[in-house]
Scaffold this motif. Structure first.
Motif, PDB file in Angstrom:
ATOM      1  N   GLN A 331       0.819  -1.210   0.000  1.00  0.00           N
ATOM      2  CA  GLN A 331       0.000   0.000   0.000  1.00  0.00           C
ATOM      3  C   GLN A 331       0.855   1.263   0.000  1.00  0.00           C
ATOM      4  O   GLN A 331       0.412   2.327  -0.458  1.00  0.00           O
ATOM      5  N   GLN A 332       2.096   1.154   0.464  1.00  0.00           N
ATOM      6  CA  GLN A 332       2.981   2.317   0.490  1.00  0.00           C
ATOM      7  C   GLN A 332       3.338   2.812  -0.906  1.00  0.00           C
ATOM      8  O   GLN A 332       3.815   3.938  -1.079  1.00  0.00           O
ATOM      9  N   ILE A 333       3.112   1.982  -1.926  1.00  0.00           N
ATOM     10  CA  ILE A 333       3.363   2.414  -3.313  1.00  0.00           C
ATOM     11  C   ILE A 333       2.425   3.543  -3.705  1.00  0.00           C
ATOM     12  O   ILE A 333       2.770   4.398  -4.542  1.00  0.00           O
ATOM     13  N   LEU A 334       1.242   3.610  -3.111  1.00  0.00           N
ATOM     14  CA  LEU A 334       0.211   4.590  -3.478  1.00  0.00           C
ATOM     15  C   LEU A 334       0.522   5.927  -2.815  1.00  0.00           C
ATOM     16  O   LEU A 334      -0.001   6.247  -1.747  1.00  0.00           O
ATOM     17  N   THR A 335       1.352   6.722  -3.450  1.00  0.00           N
ATOM     18  CA  THR A 335       1.912   7.894  -2.784  1.00  0.00           C
ATOM     19  C   THR A 335       1.170   9.207  -3.014  1.00  0.00           C
ATOM     20  O   THR A 335       1.115  10.044  -2.125  1.00  0.00           O
ATOM     21  N   ASN A 336       0.604   9.427  -4.204  1.00  0.00           N
ATOM     22  CA  ASN A 336       0.146  10.770  -4.554  1.00  0.00           C
ATOM     23  C   ASN A 336      -1.279  10.787  -5.114  1.00  0.00           C
ATOM     24  O   ASN A 336      -1.489  10.685  -6.316  1.00  0.00           O
ATOM     25  N   PRO A 337      -2.281  10.945  -4.232  1.00  0.00           N
ATOM     26  CA  PRO A 337      -3.660  11.068  -4.710  1.00  0.00           C
ATOM     27  C   PRO A 337      -3.959  12.474  -5.233  1.00  0.00           C
ATOM     28  O   PRO A 337      -3.403  13.464  -4.739  1.00  0.00           O
ATOM     29  N   VAL A 338      -4.819  12.536  -6.225  1.00  0.00           N
ATOM     30  CA  VAL A 338      -5.316  13.804  -6.766  1.00  0.00           C
ATOM     31  C   VAL A 338      -6.835  13.738  -6.692  1.00  0.00           C
ATOM     32  O   VAL A 338      -7.434  12.789  -7.195  1.00  0.00           O
TER      33      VAL A 338
END
Length: 367
Positions: A331-338
């Motif tokens: 889950q740490q791969i998911l770094t930058n939500p927009v």
């Protein structure tokens, strides 16, 4: 409804486009599935399409909706649909079949035709919109327990295919039991490849230029693989220290690294290239030495691109096992939500300028 689109062939043309909302009846034979888009991952492919390096609009349109890493919830299904129901979480495959024999048997990722069809990439609209509809054959159910990994399903399918193809072609050896693997690159494909190889019991070394201490290196360590900074330990030194690998997965986007892998592969080994290098860089290689070692060593070079339904399903199974073996690491791969389709400029800025952005994704809607 709203969508993020480009005008293929026109550089920096990303924009918000109004398009027709699809209906489940758009798909013939009652096989349609209507999906409400929740999240869409974006990557270098979307950036390069906006740079006009490749991609063509679907026939009859000047624009192409981008985004090929989908995650959503089913809102309607045709009467003949059996695989999913309303309320299920799903992702969707990217490539669609042409007319070759490979396309006809479901291996459309192995098409022998020059023209290929990929949603959000070439000749078909993508998923960066509010809803999409597709045939049941291309919709893959995602377990509720994995919804927190949402847009990683598509990149995981590419990693799954790369590893599966290596094992498939190595059946030529009759008995092949790899013990050691090098993974070049610690982007999403490289990290997910390392996960799959660890689940298969291999000793895994993940190579990248950055020094240890980055989020990427911490994820590698969380997967109980070994992180190697090539700026501190060049590849030749690593080989002297640990020996040559039986398997190499290149996921760097660097032709230098792709060809360097040919120098260090072990006997009877396989090197898988997943990199896409669209520039015109030229490098010098010791071709005589490589030719000799590869012929005498029964070594194999394999190209792997995209994935079909089988790889999506096996990748999802590996993600589930990975969550049990290494909880919270992937889950740490998911770094930058927009947040929202309206923020397409922020999305593209992250893809272009933020080097620490491991995975950029758009929160399109709430459930």
């Amino acid at each position: 409804m709203k969508a993020i689109a480009v005008y293929p062939g026109q550089k920096n043309s990303v924009h918000l486009e109004e398009i027709r909302k699809p209906e489940v009846t758009d798909i013939p034979n009652d096989k349609g599935i209507l999906v409400k888009v929740l999240k869409v991952g974006v990557d270098a492919t979307d950036r390069e399409i906006n740079d006009a390096l490749y991609g063509q609009a679907p026939p009859g349109d000047k624009h192409m909706v981008i985004g090929h890493e989908s995650f959503g919830v089913v809102t309607a299904v045709g009467k003949a649909v059996n695989r999913v129901k309303v309320g299920d979480y799903v992702t969707a495959t990217v490539r669609r079949p042409g007319k070759s024999i490979y396309d006809m048997i479901g291996t459309y990722d192995m098409t022998s035709e020059e023209t290929y069809y990929e949603r959000g990439i070439n000749l078909l609209h993508g998923y960066l919109t509010e809803y999409f509809v597709d045939h049941e054959d291309y919709i893959v159910k995602v377990p509720k327990g994995l919804k927190h990994l949402h847009v990683l399903m598509e990149p995981m399918s590419c990693a799954a295919k790369a590893v599966q193809q290596a094992y498939e072609v190595q059946r030529r050896m009759r008995v092949w039991s790899p013990k050691k693997a090098f993974v070049f690159g610690v982007g999403q494909i490289g990290l997910l490849s390392a996960l799959i190889l660890k689940l298969r019991g291999l000793e895994v070394y993940s190579l990248a230029r950055s020094k240890a201490g980055t989020l990427n290196s911490k994820i590698v360590q969380g997967l109980e693989a070994t992180y190697v900074s090539t700026s501190e330990t060049p590849m030749d030194e690593l080989v002297k220290s640990v020996g040559k690998p039986d398997l190499i997965i290149d996921a760097t986007g660097s032709s230098q690294m792709a060809f360097d892998g040919m120098r260090c592969l072990g006997l009877n080994g396989v090197l898988v290239w997943t990199s896409i290098t669209g520039a015109d860089r030229a490098i010098e290689v010791k071709s005589d030495k490589i030719n000799l070692e590869w012929v005498l060593g029964n070594k194999l070079l394999l190209g792997s691109v995209n994935a079909n339904r089988e790889h999506f399903e096996s990748g999802i199974r590996d993600l589930a096992l990975g969550e049990m073996m290494y909880p919270g690491v992937v889950q740490q791969i998911l770094t930058n939500p927009v947040d929202g389709l309206d923020k397409y400029e922020e999305m593209m800025k992250l893809l272009t300028n933020e080097k620490a952005a491991l995975k950029v994704y758009v929160n399109v809607a709430d459930e």
